[in-house]
Design a protein around this motif. Structure first.
Motif, PDB file in Angstrom:
ATOM      1  N   ARG A   1      17.204 -15.198 -10.840  1.00 12.84           N
ATOM      2  CA  ARG A   1      16.191 -14.164 -10.692  1.00 12.84           C
ATOM      3  C   ARG A   1      16.712 -12.957  -9.914  1.00 12.84           C
ATOM      4  N   PHE A   2      17.833 -13.102  -9.272  1.00 13.55           N
ATOM      5  CA  PHE A   2      18.349 -12.042  -8.411  1.00 13.55           C
ATOM      6  C   PHE A   2      19.574 -11.346  -8.990  1.00 13.55           C
ATOM      7  N   THR A   3      20.147 -11.863 -10.048  1.00 12.30           N
ATOM      8  CA  THR A   3      21.325 -11.253 -10.652  1.00 12.30           C
ATOM      9  C   THR A   3      21.150 -11.195 -12.168  1.00 12.30           C
ATOM     10  N   TYR A   4      21.827 -10.250 -12.785  1.00 15.04           N
ATOM     11  CA  TYR A   4      21.834 -10.173 -14.238  1.00 15.04           C
ATOM     12  C   TYR A   4      22.818 -11.203 -14.774  1.00 15.04           C
ATOM     13  N   PRO A   5      22.522 -11.796 -15.924  1.00 12.35           N
ATOM     14  CA  PRO A   5      23.402 -12.866 -16.434  1.00 12.35           C
ATOM     15  C   PRO A   5      24.826 -12.393 -16.722  1.00 12.35           C
ATOM     16  N   TRP A   6      25.014 -11.097 -17.001  1.00 15.32           N
ATOM     17  CA  TRP A   6      26.338 -10.577 -17.320  1.00 15.32           C
ATOM     18  C   TRP A   6      27.020  -9.922 -16.112  1.00 15.32           C
ATOM     19  N   ALA A   7      26.375  -9.970 -14.936  1.00 20.65           N
ATOM     20  CA  ALA A   7      26.926  -9.311 -13.751  1.00 20.65           C
ATOM     21  C   ALA A   7      28.197 -10.017 -13.286  1.00 20.65           C
ATOM     22  N   PRO A   8      29.266  -9.266 -13.002  1.00 19.94           N
ATOM     23  CA  PRO A   8      30.518  -9.892 -12.540  1.00 19.94           C
ATOM     24  C   PRO A   8      30.369 -10.458 -11.131  1.00 19.94           C
ATOM     25  N   ASP A   9      31.115 -11.491 -10.853  1.00 13.16           N
ATOM     26  CA  ASP A   9      31.116 -12.114  -9.533  1.00 13.16           C
ATOM     27  C   ASP A   9      32.145 -11.379  -8.667  1.00 13.16           C
ATOM     28  N   VAL A  10      31.671 -10.694  -7.627  1.00 12.78           N
ATOM     29  CA  VAL A  10      32.584  -9.895  -6.805  1.00 12.78           C
ATOM     30  C   VAL A  10      32.746 -10.512  -5.424  1.00 12.78           C
ATOM     31  N   ASP A  11      33.853 -10.158  -4.779  1.00 10.25           N
ATOM     32  CA  ASP A  11      34.172 -10.633  -3.434  1.00 10.25           C
ATOM     33  C   ASP A  11      34.148  -9.424  -2.497  1.00 10.25           C
ATOM     34  N   PHE A  12      33.219  -9.419  -1.524  1.00  7.19           N
ATOM     35  CA  PHE A  12      33.098  -8.283  -0.620  1.00  7.19           C
ATOM     36  C   PHE A  12      34.348  -8.096   0.242  1.00  7.19           C
ATOM     37  N   ASN A  13      35.129  -9.145   0.417  1.00  5.15           N
ATOM     38  CA  ASN A  13      36.361  -9.043   1.195  1.00  5.15           C
ATOM     39  C   ASN A  13      37.512  -8.437   0.381  1.00  5.15           C
ATOM     40  N   LYS A  14      37.298  -8.295  -0.912  1.00  9.20           N
ATOM     41  CA  LYS A  14      38.304  -7.690  -1.784  1.00  9.20           C
ATOM     42  C   LYS A  14      37.985  -6.203  -1.884  1.00  9.20           C
ATOM     43  N   ARG A  15      38.816  -5.382  -1.249  1.00 14.39           N
ATOM     44  CA  ARG A  15      38.507  -3.963  -1.067  1.00 14.39           C
ATOM     45  C   ARG A  15      39.560  -3.087  -1.732  1.00 14.39           C
ATOM     46  N   THR A  16      39.097  -1.952  -2.279  1.00 17.12           N
ATOM     47  CA  THR A  16      40.017  -0.995  -2.877  1.00 17.12           C
ATOM     48  C   THR A  16      39.491   0.417  -2.693  1.00 17.12           C
ATOM     49  N   GLU A  17      40.368   1.390  -2.907  1.00 15.36           N
ATOM     50  CA  GLU A  17      39.984   2.801  -2.801  1.00 15.36           C
ATOM     51  C   GLU A  17      40.150   3.474  -4.153  1.00 15.36           C
TER      52      GLU A  17
ATOM     53  N   THR B   1      32.925   4.699 -14.906  1.00 17.07           N
ATOM     54  CA  THR B   1      33.589   3.686 -15.724  1.00 17.07           C
ATOM     55  C   THR B   1      34.584   2.883 -14.891  1.00 17.07           C
ATOM     56  N   ARG B   2      35.317   3.580 -14.042  1.00 16.85           N
ATOM     57  CA  ARG B   2      36.318   2.897 -13.205  1.00 16.85           C
ATOM     58  C   ARG B   2      35.660   1.967 -12.192  1.00 16.85           C
ATOM     59  N   ILE B   3      34.500   2.349 -11.657  1.00 19.17           N
ATOM     60  CA  ILE B   3      33.772   1.472 -10.739  1.00 19.17           C
ATOM     61  C   ILE B   3      33.427   0.155 -11.429  1.00 19.17           C
ATOM     62  N   ARG B   4      32.973   0.238 -12.672  1.00 20.57           N
ATOM     63  CA  ARG B   4      32.623  -0.976 -13.419  1.00 20.57           C
ATOM     64  C   ARG B   4      33.857  -1.824 -13.712  1.00 20.57           C
ATOM     65  N   GLU B   5      34.948  -1.176 -13.985  1.00 21.71           N
ATOM     66  CA  GLU B   5      36.188  -1.915 -14.232  1.00 21.71           C
ATOM     67  C   GLU B   5      36.636  -2.654 -12.972  1.00 21.71           C
ATOM     68  N   LEU B   6      36.545  -1.987 -11.831  1.00 21.39           N
ATOM     69  CA  LEU B   6      36.943  -2.617 -10.572  1.00 21.39           C
ATOM     70  C   LEU B   6      36.036  -3.796 -10.227  1.00 21.39           C
ATOM     71  N   MET B   7      34.738  -3.669 -10.500  1.00 21.98           N
ATOM     72  CA  MET B   7      33.836  -4.797 -10.265  1.00 21.98           C
ATOM     73  C   MET B   7      34.185  -5.975 -11.168  1.00 21.98           C
ATOM     74  N   SER B   8      34.549  -5.690 -12.403  1.00 17.57           N
ATOM     75  CA  SER B   8      34.926  -6.773 -13.322  1.00 17.57           C
ATOM     76  C   SER B   8      36.210  -7.473 -12.872  1.00 17.57           C
ATOM     77  N   GLU B   9      37.013  -6.764 -12.060  1.00 13.95           N
ATOM     78  CA  GLU B   9      38.236  -7.357 -11.499  1.00 13.95           C
ATOM     79  C   GLU B   9      37.962  -8.087 -10.192  1.00 13.95           C
ATOM     80  N   GLY B  10      36.701  -8.119  -9.773  1.00 12.11           N
ATOM     81  CA  GLY B  10      36.316  -8.883  -8.588  1.00 12.11           C
ATOM     82  C   GLY B  10      36.205  -8.095  -7.307  1.00 12.11           C
ATOM     83  N   TYR B  11      36.431  -6.790  -7.348  1.00 14.06           N
ATOM     84  CA  TYR B  11      36.338  -5.977  -6.136  1.00 14.06           C
ATOM     85  C   TYR B  11      34.870  -5.814  -5.724  1.00 14.06           C
ATOM     86  N   GLY B  12      34.586  -6.214  -4.489  1.00  9.54           N
ATOM     87  CA  GLY B  12      33.213  -6.119  -3.985  1.00  9.54           C
ATOM     88  C   GLY B  12      33.013  -4.987  -3.005  1.00  9.54           C
ATOM     89  N   SER B  13      34.098  -4.353  -2.559  1.00 11.77           N
ATOM     90  CA  SER B  13      34.033  -3.198  -1.654  1.00 11.77           C
ATOM     91  C   SER B  13      34.898  -2.091  -2.228  1.00 11.77           C
TER      92      SER B  13
END
Length: 289
Positions: free
Chosen positions: A44-60, A73-85
């Motif tokens: 109920r709190f997440t979309y079924p297709w939402a990527p699982d991200v790690d907040f400790n995984k950070r990028t600029e 588009t790049r933000i979505r790509e980074l989230m799909s790679e697991g970046y949570g920050s």
């Protein structure tokens, strides 16, 4: 005859005018908006297709030479790679950055945004270190947005949930058509703030411009400073202990708690005279407004 009626109406209070024009003060009760849920049901709190991200995984992400579309588009790509920050660098006031993020994410904008920044979001926590233009957080569903400096007009237009916070001052029509959530302004707000507000709570620590809460249908507005004028059907209400406790908690959370506390805040709600507005004839509508 008409001029005599106009003169009499102007001398009446708002309630007397409404009664004279055939309106009723009866409060309408519709279906409850309360949503019951089980906190253990994660779907109920997440979309079924939402990527699982790690907040400790950070990028600029340096956006200096990218268009708004390329950035989003790049933000979505980074989230799909697991970046949570993700830290957005060199935004340089670009419009429509960070829109449509429907995922948990820690997004930091190191600079200022243009119009329609981080709108249509559902879930992320966003911190903007600079300023924002018009319509920041428009149609926000859930999450947190904190702006360190000032914001333009129509701040939080049609917001539906979450916390939208500007530590500086904002322009006119803050929270126009607000449908839920919380808007907090550390400084002043312009004219027609809370216009056609339907639900939610707005807190203005400073002053409010003219026609505050004009045509508001429901919801609550708290103002710590002076109110230039109230709009149609916006009326003062008693500040309760529950109001004070909520204000204290929210303002402390975002480091905006005034030194003198919250007892001085003015509470504004809907008079609910316009709930029966559609029953009026065109000539009567002109008179009541």
């Amino acid at each position: 005859m008409a001029s005599m009626m106009d003169a009499e109406l102007k001398e009446m209070t708002q309630e007397e005018r409404a009664t004279a024009l055939g309106m009723t003060t009866e409060q309408l009760n519709g279906r409850t908006m309360l949503i019951e849920f089980n906190e253990d049901e994660a779907e109920r709190f997440t979309y079924p297709w939402a990527p699982d991200v790690d907040f400790n995984k950070r990028t600029e992400l340096d956006t200096d030479n990218l268009t708004a579309t390329q950035v989003n588009t790049r933000i979505r790509e980074l989230m799909s790679e697991g970046y949570g920050s993700i830290v957005i660098q060199n935004p340089r006031g670009k419009h429509a950055l960070g829109v449509g993020i429907l995922n948990k994410l820690n997004l930091i904008v190191d600079g200022s945004l243009g119009y329609f920044g981080v709108g249509l979001i559902d879930g992320p926590t966003v911190r903007i270190n600079g300023r924002v233009g018009w319509s920041c957080g428009e149609n926000m569903m859930s999450g947190i947005i904190v702006i360190e400096k000032n914001a333009g007009s129509t701040f939080g237009a049609a917001i539906r949930g979450g916390d939208l916070v500007c530590k500086g001052s904002v322009g006119s029509r803050t929270g126009i058509d607000m449908k839920g959530g919380t808007i907090i302004v550390g400084g002043d707000t312009g004219a027609f703030s809370g216009f056609m507000m339907q639900r939610g709570r707005m807190v203005v620590c400073g002053n409010a411009g003219k026609n505050l809460g004009d045509s508001m249908y429901d919801g609550t507005i708290y103002v710590g400073g002076k109110i230039q004028s109230l709009g149609v059907d916006a009326v003062p209400a008693a500040l309760t202990d529950l109001d004070k406790a909520w204000l204290t908690r929210k303002l402390t959370q975002y480091e905006l708690m005034p030194e003198k506390g919250v007892d001085h805040f003015t509470k504004i709600v809907a008079g609910k005279q316009l709930w029966n507005y559609d029953n009026l004839e065109p000539a009567e509508k002109k008179l009541i407004l």
